[in-house]
Design an enzyme around this catalytic site. Structure first.
Site, PDB file in Angstrom:
ATOM      1  N   LYS A  11       0.819  -1.207   0.000  1.00  0.00           N
ATOM      2  CA  LYS A  11       0.000   0.000   0.000  1.00  0.00           C
ATOM      3  C   LYS A  11       0.863   1.272   0.000  1.00  0.00           C
ATOM      4  CE  LYS A  11      -3.975  -2.289   2.167  1.00  0.00           C
ATOM      5  NZ  LYS A  11      -4.998  -2.255   3.267  1.00  0.00           N
ATOM      6  N   TYR A  51     -12.248  -1.824  -3.567  1.00  0.00           N
ATOM      7  CA  TYR A  51     -12.754  -1.996  -2.202  1.00  0.00           C
ATOM      8  C   TYR A  51     -14.282  -1.826  -2.142  1.00  0.00           C
ATOM      9  CZ  TYR A  51      -8.235  -2.394   0.215  1.00  0.00           C
ATOM     10  OH  TYR A  51      -7.026  -2.834   0.698  1.00  0.00           O
ATOM     11  N   ASN A 114      -2.172   0.238   6.785  1.00  0.00           N
ATOM     12  CA  ASN A 114      -1.660  -1.046   7.284  1.00  0.00           C
ATOM     13  C   ASN A 114      -0.813  -1.805   6.274  1.00  0.00           C
ATOM     14  OD1 ASN A 114      -3.708  -1.844   5.650  1.00  0.00           O
ATOM     15  ND2 ASN A 114      -4.884  -2.924   7.212  1.00  0.00           N
ATOM     16  N   HIS A 117      -2.128  -5.465   1.425  1.00  0.00           N
ATOM     17  CA  HIS A 117      -3.418  -6.126   1.183  1.00  0.00           C
ATOM     18  C   HIS A 117      -3.161  -7.551   0.752  1.00  0.00           C
ATOM     19  CE1 HIS A 117      -7.202  -7.296  -0.678  1.00  0.00           C
ATOM     20  NE2 HIS A 117      -6.484  -7.668  -1.720  1.00  0.00           N
ATOM     21  N   GLU A 128      -9.346 -10.266  -8.178  1.00  0.00           N
ATOM     22  CA  GLU A 128      -8.345  -9.223  -7.939  1.00  0.00           C
ATOM     23  C   GLU A 128      -7.129  -9.393  -8.855  1.00  0.00           C
ATOM     24  OE1 GLU A 128      -9.744  -8.538  -3.307  1.00  0.00           O
ATOM     25  OE2 GLU A 128      -7.723  -9.294  -3.689  1.00  0.00           O
TER      26      GLU A 128
HETATM   27  P1  ATP Z   1      -7.199  -5.840   3.013  1.00  0.00           P
HETATM   28  O1  ATP Z   1      -8.566  -6.096   2.387  1.00  0.00           O
HETATM   29  O2  ATP Z   1      -6.620  -4.508   2.607  1.00  0.00           O
HETATM   30  O3  ATP Z   1      -6.275  -6.984   2.772  1.00  0.00           O
HETATM   31  P2  ATP Z   1      -8.203  -6.721   5.554  1.00  0.00           P
HETATM   32  O4  ATP Z   1      -8.839  -7.806   4.759  1.00  0.00           O
HETATM   33  O5  ATP Z   1      -7.301  -7.098   6.676  1.00  0.00           O
HETATM   34  O6  ATP Z   1      -7.371  -5.744   4.601  1.00  0.00           O
HETATM   35  P3  ATP Z   1     -10.713  -5.310   5.523  1.00  0.00           P
HETATM   36  O7  ATP Z   1     -11.716  -5.457   6.603  1.00  0.00           O
HETATM   37  O8  ATP Z   1     -10.958  -5.981   4.217  1.00  0.00           O
HETATM   38  O9  ATP Z   1      -9.294  -5.722   6.135  1.00  0.00           O
HETATM   39  O10 ATP Z   1     -10.521  -3.746   5.302  1.00  0.00           O
HETATM   40  C1  ATP Z   1      -9.922  -3.248   4.108  1.00  0.00           C
HETATM   41  C2  ATP Z   1      -8.993  -2.111   4.468  1.00  0.00           C
HETATM   42  O11 ATP Z   1      -9.771  -1.014   4.930  1.00  0.00           O
HETATM   43  C3  ATP Z   1      -8.040  -2.390   5.641  1.00  0.00           C
HETATM   44  O12 ATP Z   1      -6.899  -3.098   5.252  1.00  0.00           O
HETATM   45  C4  ATP Z   1      -7.711  -0.992   6.094  1.00  0.00           C
HETATM   46  O13 ATP Z   1      -6.774  -0.352   5.217  1.00  0.00           O
HETATM   47  C5  ATP Z   1      -9.068  -0.321   5.958  1.00  0.00           C
HETATM   48  N1  ATP Z   1      -9.843  -0.424   7.210  1.00  0.00           N
HETATM   49  C6  ATP Z   1     -10.477  -1.525   7.687  1.00  0.00           C
HETATM   50  N2  ATP Z   1     -11.114  -1.281   8.853  1.00  0.00           N
HETATM   51  C7  ATP Z   1     -10.878   0.036   9.107  1.00  0.00           C
HETATM   52  C8  ATP Z   1     -11.257   0.931  10.168  1.00  0.00           C
HETATM   53  N3  ATP Z   1     -12.021   0.519  11.179  1.00  0.00           N
HETATM   54  N4  ATP Z   1     -10.830   2.207  10.103  1.00  0.00           N
HETATM   55  C9  ATP Z   1     -10.072   2.656   9.063  1.00  0.00           C
HETATM   56  N5  ATP Z   1      -9.685   1.863   8.029  1.00  0.00           N
HETATM   57  C10 ATP Z   1     -10.067   0.585   8.046  1.00  0.00           C
HETATM   58 MG    MG Z   2     -10.018  -7.427   3.036  1.00  0.00          MG
END
Ligand code: ATP
Ligand code: MG
Length: 140
Positions: A11, A51, A114, A117, A128
Site C-alpha cells: 500500500k 474496495y 496497514n 493487502h 483481484e
Molecule cells: P485488506 O482487504 O486490505 O487486505 P483486511 O482484509 O485485513 O485488509 P478489511 O476489513 O478488508 O481488512 O478492510 C480493508 C482495508 O480497509 C483495511 O486493510 C484498512 O486499510 C481499511 N480499514 C479496515 N477497517 C478500518 C477501520 N475501522 N478504520 C479505518 N480503516 C479501516
Molecule cells: Mg479485506
C-alpha cells in the site's frame, strides 16, 4: 494442497516509507514465488471498485483517499495454501492486534495505513488478479 495463487498490494504508506523491499523479502522468505509485480497508482474510481465491498462503511472515503495518495506495488504470488498463508504473514488488520513478526506488526502505522493487502478467498483472489494482470503476466 497444491500450488495456489493470491493477489497482494504493497500500500502507499509502505512504498512511501521505503518498506517495499523489506515486505517483498519477508514474502520470499515465507516461500512465495513472485509471478508478476508492477508499480502503479490507483485512480479514485479504481480504488472505489477494488474496495467496493466496503462502500457502506464509515471509513470508505478515507480508505479510498489513502489508497490513491501515492504509488502502490501490485503482486501475483504463488505457493501452497497461498491465500491463507499470506493472511497469516500479513497479520491482523489492526497492527495493534497483529502477532509479533507479521508484516503489519513490523511496518503498519494504523488500522487504515496497514501497509499490505491480501486476497481473503479463492474467488476474490482470481477477481483481484484479473483486475491488475493479464493471462500472459501470470504465466511466469
Ligand atoms: P485488506 O482487504 O486490505 O487486505 P483486511 O482484509 O485485513 O485488509 P478489511 O476489513 O478488508 O481488512 O478492510 C480493508 C482495508 O480497509 C483495511 O486493510 C484498512 O486499510 C481499511 N480499514 C479496515 N477497517 C478500518 C477501520 N475501522 N478504520 C479505518 N480503516 C479501516
Ligand atoms: Mg479485506
Amino acid at each position: 494442497m497444491s500450488q495456489q495463487r493470491t493477489f497482494s498490494i504493497i500500500k502507499p504508506d509502505a512504498v512511501k516509507t521505503g518498506h517495499a523491499g523489506d515486505i517483498i523479502a519477508l514474502l520470499e522468505k515465507a516461500g512465495f514465488k513472485i509471478l508478476a509485480l508492477r508499480m502503479t497508482r490507483l485512480t479514485e474510481k479504481q480504488a472505489q471498485g477494488f474496495y467496493a465491498v466496503h462502500r457502506e462503511k464509515g471509513f470508505f472515503p478515507s480508505l479510498v483517499r489513502f489508497m490513491t495518495e501515492g504509488p502502490i506495488i501490485v503482486m501475483a504470488l504463488e505457493r501452497e495454501s497461498a491465500i491463507q498463508k499470506l493472511r497469516e504473514v500479513m497479520g491482523a488488520t489492526n497492527p495493534a492486534n497483529a502477532a509479533e513478526g507479521t508484516i503489519r506488526k513490523s511496518f503498519a502505522e494504523s488500522i487504515e495505513r496497514n501497509c499490505i493487502h491480501g486476497s481473503d478467498a479463492p474467488e476474490t483472489a482470481e477477481v483481484e488478479l484479473r483486475y491488475f494482470f493479464s493471462t500472459l503476466d501470470l504465466q511466469n
